[in-house]
Design a protein around this motif. Structure first.
Motif, PDB file in Angstrom:
ATOM      1  N   GLU A 159       0.867  -1.281  -0.017  1.00 30.50           N
ATOM      2  CA  GLU A 159       0.092  -0.104  -0.075  1.00 30.50           C
ATOM      3  C   GLU A 159       0.723   1.170  -0.061  1.00 30.50           C
ATOM      4  O   GLU A 159       0.498   2.391   0.349  1.00 30.50           O
ATOM      5  N   THR A 161       4.424   1.544   1.155  1.00 27.97           N
ATOM      6  CA  THR A 161       5.435   1.612   1.835  1.00 27.97           C
ATOM      7  C   THR A 161       6.450   0.756   1.586  1.00 27.97           C
ATOM      8  O   THR A 161       6.136  -0.518   1.336  1.00 27.97           O
ATOM      9  N   LYS A 195       6.698   5.901   0.196  1.00 30.39           N
ATOM     10  CA  LYS A 195       7.076   6.176   1.516  1.00 30.39           C
ATOM     11  C   LYS A 195       8.295   5.097   1.654  1.00 30.39           C
ATOM     12  O   LYS A 195       7.786   3.969   1.806  1.00 30.39           O
ATOM     13  N   PRO A 225      -0.975  -4.080   6.450  1.00 32.60           N
ATOM     14  CA  PRO A 225      -0.723  -2.453   6.457  1.00 32.60           C
ATOM     15  C   PRO A 225      -0.786  -2.075   7.762  1.00 32.60           C
ATOM     16  O   PRO A 225      -1.653  -2.182   8.413  1.00 32.60           O
ATOM     17  N   THR A 255       5.542   6.395  10.457  1.00 29.31           N
ATOM     18  CA  THR A 255       4.248   6.498   9.846  1.00 29.31           C
ATOM     19  C   THR A 255       4.421   5.689   8.473  1.00 29.31           C
ATOM     20  O   THR A 255       5.611   5.997   7.704  1.00 29.31           O
ATOM     21  N   ASP A 256       3.297   5.293   7.976  1.00 25.27           N
ATOM     22  CA  ASP A 256       3.397   4.459   6.713  1.00 25.27           C
ATOM     23  C   ASP A 256       2.966   5.696   5.520  1.00 25.27           C
ATOM     24  O   ASP A 256       2.678   6.715   5.808  1.00 25.27           O
ATOM     25  N   ALA A 257       2.777   5.093   4.145  1.00 27.53           N
ATOM     26  CA  ALA A 257       2.370   6.098   3.323  1.00 27.53           C
ATOM     27  C   ALA A 257       1.236   6.464   3.260  1.00 27.53           C
ATOM     28  O   ALA A 257       0.714   7.553   2.986  1.00 27.53           O
ATOM     29  N   ALA A 258       0.278   5.702   4.440  1.00 30.82           N
ATOM     30  CA  ALA A 258      -1.158   6.342   4.384  1.00 30.82           C
ATOM     31  C   ALA A 258      -1.368   7.102   5.809  1.00 30.82           C
ATOM     32  O   ALA A 258      -2.272   7.362   6.210  1.00 30.82           O
ATOM     33  N   ARG A 260      -0.259   6.154   8.861  1.00 29.98           N
ATOM     34  CA  ARG A 260      -0.620   5.419  10.290  1.00 29.98           C
ATOM     35  C   ARG A 260       0.705   5.314  10.895  1.00 29.98           C
ATOM     36  O   ARG A 260       1.661   5.114  10.259  1.00 29.98           O
TER      37      ARG A 260
END
Length: 347
Positions: A159, A161, A195, A225, A255-258, A260
């Motif tokens: 997703e 990352t 990311k 994810p 934090t990840d690409a979303a 989070r």
């Protein structure tokens, strides 16, 4: 300018995406396997992994030219064998990173492979072509990256990352003349990620003569994810104790690409601290392989094997966690994840 996979809508799916097959390579005579007895015991170890995975999905084993009959004596009849010129047996690192396009079509990223940073003992004249060979065997479009990288040096969540280490991506012998921003741009372009999470280094033993100089897939991996499992060394006497504390803290702050904040599940190392030569071990349960309906988990005849099995069973509730003895594989410098490469199901 050549179009990149990301620009065309391709991305590398997570390992838990359904697979078409698993690719592996059969140990052949080379400096890694330095005696006939060592080569035989290694082949048995690789075969145990192949025979376990093939109960869940097809396995294609690349064997060195002229070694089909030898390999057939080790692996199940269900394992497909294909001959190609081969130097070593670490398919995660020499094979392609498979991608899926916007309509589910399969493609492959081919990194530059140079023997884990052009190490003196390594042989890669043949292995550097294996990713291209497999792209040809699968009949898919191949994207050639300029980055010196191996499959064990990256781990994606599917997703957007990707996890990496400084000492692999920017290390001497690989991409030391690149900036961090240039590495990120290339990774994102050829993985479809947005990311990059950087971990400073890998485990201590991975910097020995036969190490990879810091592969991420023995340190931390996504299980879904927003969630990673991270190697921890509970014993303060082991040199990885502080290394792991630093990495876990860094991941918990990331934090990840979303957007989070990562949830980190700690996966304690086996209780054994030293190998037969009195050197610290880098035994790790992180180096597992996620197959269709199964997780193939490194086992070490250790009290913590079942603890790790329970943790990963909770992380992958729809999969069977299969324990496979990986001590012989680790003695050669890697684990189960290092000798496997997933081909995701297209469509």
């Amino acid at each position: 300018m050549t179009e990149t996979p990301a620009a065309l809508g391709y991305r590398m799916p997570a390992e838990w995406h359904p697979h078409e097959r698993t690719w592996m390579a059969f140990p052949t005579d080379n400096p890694t396997f330095d005696s006939p007895e060592h080569l035989h015991s290694s082949r048995l170890a690789w075969a145990r992994v192949a025979d376990t995975i093939v109960r869940y999905e097809p396995v294609t084993l690349i064997v060195n030219t002229g070694e089909t009959e030898t390999a057939r004596g080790y692996v199940s009849p269900e394992v497909e064998i294909v001959e190609r010129p081969l130097d070593d047996a670490w398919m995660r690192d020499i094979g392609p990173s498979f991608l899926l396009g916007p309509d589910g079509e399969l493609a492959a990223t081919d990194w530059i492979f140079n023997g884990w940073g052009a190490q003196g003992w390594a042989r890669w004249d043949k292995d550097q072509h294996i990713a291209e060979e497999i792209a040809g065997l699968t009949g898919v479009r191949r994207f050639a990256s300029r980055l010196i990288n191996e499959g064990g040096g990256i781990h994606v969540d599917g997703e957007g990352t990707v996890l990496v280490t400084d000492t692999v991506q920017l290390g001497e012998g690989r991409n030391s003349d690149w900036t961090r921003e240039e590495v990120e741009a290339e990774l994102n372009a050829f993985l479809g990620t947005t990311k990059v999470i950087w971990v400073p280094r890998g485990l201590t033993r991975d910097y020995d003569e036969f190490g990879t100089r810091g592969h991420i897939d023995i340190v931390a991996s996504f299980v879904r994810p927003g969630v990673v499992v991270a190697h921890t060394q509970p014993d303060p006497a082991h040199p990885d104790h502080e290394v792991c504390q630093e990495i876990v803290a860094l991941l918990r702050a990331a934090t990840d690409a979303a957007g989070r904040t990562l949830e980190v599940i700690e996966l304690p190392a086996p209780t054994v601290l030293l190998d037969e030569d009195g050197e610290p071990v880098d035994y790790s349960y992180i180096n597992h392989y996620v197959a269709n309906d199964a997780v193939i988990l490194c086992a070490f005849d250790d009290p913590r094997d079942t603890e790790a099995q329970a943790i990963l069973a909770k992380a992958y509730p729809t999969r069977t966690v299969e324990l496979v003895d990986a001590r012989e594989i680790f003695a050669n410098g890697g684990g189960i994840h290092c000798i496997t490469q997933q081909q995701p199901k297209a469509g």
